[in-house]
Design an enzyme around this catalytic site. Structure first.
Site, PDB file in Angstrom:
ATOM      1  N   GLU A 225      -3.471 -18.907 -24.838  1.00  0.00           N
ATOM      2  CA  GLU A 225      -2.850 -17.879 -25.673  1.00  0.00           C
ATOM      3  C   GLU A 225      -2.003 -18.047 -26.707  1.00  0.00           C
ATOM      4  OE1 GLU A 225      -0.673 -15.556 -22.483  1.00  0.00           O
ATOM      5  OE2 GLU A 225      -2.624 -14.885 -21.384  1.00  0.00           O
ATOM      6  N   GLU A 332     -10.955 -14.558 -16.515  1.00  0.00           N
ATOM      7  CA  GLU A 332      -9.946 -13.838 -15.852  1.00  0.00           C
ATOM      8  C   GLU A 332     -10.094 -12.194 -15.577  1.00  0.00           C
ATOM      9  OE1 GLU A 332      -5.798 -14.262 -17.091  1.00  0.00           O
ATOM     10  OE2 GLU A 332      -6.053 -16.545 -17.825  1.00  0.00           O
TER      11      GLU A 332
HETATM   12  C1  GLA Z   1      -2.419 -14.449 -18.143  1.00  0.00           C
HETATM   13  C2  GLA Z   1      -2.437 -15.883 -17.613  1.00  0.00           C
HETATM   14  C3  GLA Z   1      -2.769 -15.581 -16.309  1.00  0.00           C
HETATM   15  C4  GLA Z   1      -2.003 -14.662 -15.601  1.00  0.00           C
HETATM   16  C5  GLA Z   1      -2.373 -13.424 -16.210  1.00  0.00           C
HETATM   17  C6  GLA Z   1      -1.568 -12.296 -15.542  1.00  0.00           C
HETATM   18  O1  GLA Z   1      -3.683 -13.883 -18.579  1.00  0.00           O
HETATM   19  O2  GLA Z   1      -3.464 -16.742 -18.428  1.00  0.00           O
HETATM   20  O3  GLA Z   1      -2.604 -16.949 -15.693  1.00  0.00           O
HETATM   21  O4  GLA Z   1      -0.647 -14.907 -15.672  1.00  0.00           O
HETATM   22  O5  GLA Z   1      -1.709 -13.534 -17.650  1.00  0.00           O
HETATM   23  O6  GLA Z   1      -1.616 -12.338 -14.201  1.00  0.00           O
END
Ligand code: GLA
Length: 432
Positions: A225, A332
């Site tokens: 990020e 994710e």
């Molecule tokens: C981001 C992070 C994850 C997690 C999500 C929320 O996407 O990369 O590790 O913390 O936020 O659960």
């Protein structure tokens, strides 16, 4: 006659056996003949993020997910049955694995349990994440030369629930991850670290953590990020970027590559469905490639919602990402059943379901199934580049967006209509 009896007995017991086997571990009566990992085995890994309760088979407070031991065992059974890849939901993040400065500042226990879980179940193991602005303790960014009068600064990490799904920690957004509180001072009491100091800490952290799991963890989210959401800046303002400068990304990849040259090194980010953010990603990765930085895969978090993206939109996302020539990992994945964007935590699922009482499949379940089917069709269409698809949690009961019921299994580990829809995409059976 005897043979006939045997055959008759077989004819009766075989279907029962098949039903029993299909639902053997989950204890379900799913009609689906397959599991996610089998259904997609010729295309990509299907993985899941696991929490500490699953990795350690214990109801630990740290994960704050409120599962009793029977539920945890059931969760573990689903993970083993359905998935061939795992990611750690929290335990390899800096705040959890390296909470304090100094040689004894590491806490390897939960991370070791995570890796051992993957090894003993023969799973493809991902490490998440080495360098991120979230869930990173303030000491990392603090200078060692305290101003006069501050000989002994108080601890700066907010009460470490080591965890965790506690809202601040699990969302991991914005300044909450350890450097927040106004204009970037976080809990810091003294000067910031210098560039050299922070690079040294980053190096030591990466060398220690990657080195410990070398050859076991096959894929690393090296930087998480780093992109800015809005505006024209490519990179977000973070302590990494402010103290080291934009080359913190290149340095992190170099350090990780030095330590484990065989590991696949990923850059991971969210909202790549948004064209402006996606173009920033493409600009960043092309620039890293031009400098010879060993970035080896794109991680697209894909925290999406039932309203978007559609199949066509995801098809476009993947087509554009493919121009980078790197494998794409969906890292994710979850589909919020609630209306609203990826940040939305609130759910209107109950309301949706209430409007369809008496129907066979609730409107909310059907919408979720359609959304999952469309997205898996897009992943399949791009299976030359999509190599990993990781669900962010095993079921709705442990999800960070639990209210939006975003996953394929419900809180009782029962497969939802979305699960059947995803299996049907793989088997090509779109008729049901
Ligand atoms: C981001 C992070 C994850 C997690 C999500 C929320 O996407 O990369 O590790 O913390 O936020 O659960």
């Amino acid at each position: 006659m005897k043979n006939r009896n045997i055959l008759t007995a077989f004819a009766i017991t075989a279907p029962l056996l098949a039903i029993a086997l299909a639902g053997c571990v989950t204890g379900t009566k799913s009609k689906s003949p397959s599991t996610l990992k089998k259904a997609y085995k010729d295309h990509f890994y299907v993985g899941v993020a696991i929490n500490r309760t699953i990795a350690t088979s214990t109801s630990v407070r740290a994960d704050n997910v409120n599962r009793n031991i029977d539920q945890i065992n059931q969760d573990i059974a689903v993970v083993r049955e359905q998935f061939n890849q795992i990611s750690p939901e929290n335990d390899l993040k800096w705040q959890l694995i390296h909470p304090r400065d100094g040689a004894d500042g590491y806490n390897f226990g939960p991370a070791d349990a995570y890796v051992n879980f993957g090894l003993s179940n023969k799973m493809y193991i991902v490490g998440h994440t080495l360098v991120w602005h979230g869930q990173t303790p303030s000491w990392v960014f603090q200078g060692t030369n305290m101003p006069p009068g501050i000989a002994n600064p108080p601890p700066t990490v907010a009460a470490d629930t080591t965890g965790t799904n506690a809202p601040g920690a699990r969302r991991g957004r914005g300044p909450g991850g350890g450097f927040g509180g106004g204009m970037g001072r976080g809990g810091m009491t003294g000067p910031r670290a210098s560039r050299e100091e922070l690079l040294q800490r980053m190096h030591d952290h990466i060398a220690t953590v990657v080195g410990r799991y070398k050859g076991k963890i096959k894929v690393w989210d090296v930087v998480n990020e780093a992109l800015a959401d809005g505006g024209t800046n490519i990179l977000r303002t973070s302590p990494w970027e402010q103290i080291i400068g934009p080359d913190f990304i290149a340095k992190a990849f170099e350090y990780a590559h030095e330590e484990d040259p065989k590991a696949i090194l990923r850059y991971n980010d969210y909202s790549l469905e948004n064209p402006a953010k996606r173009h920033k990603l493409i600009t960043l990765i092309k620039s890293l490639q031009a400098q010879g930085v060993p970035v080896m895969a794109i991680g697209s978090q894909t925290h999406v919602s039932v309203t978007s993206p559609s199949f066509a939109e995801e098809d476009k996302v993947l087509t554009e990402l493919e121009t980078l020539g790197l494998p794409i990992h969906i890292t994710e994945f979850d589909v919020n059943g609630a209306q609203g964007g990826q940040r939305s935590n609130s759910g209107d699922v109950a309301a949706n379901a209430a409007t369809t009482q008496g129907g066979l499949v609730s409107d909310a379940d059907k919408k979720l199934a359609d959304a999952y089917a469309g997205l898996f069709r897009a992943f399949m269409k791009h299976d030359k580049s999509v190599k990993v698809v990781t669900l962010w949690g095993v079921n709705d009961g442990v999800s960070w967006r639990a209210q939006g019921r975003p996953l394929l299994f419900d809180a009782n580990d029962q497969p939802k209509p979305a699960f059947d829809a995803v299996i049907r995409v793989a088997t090509g059976d779109q008729t049901k």
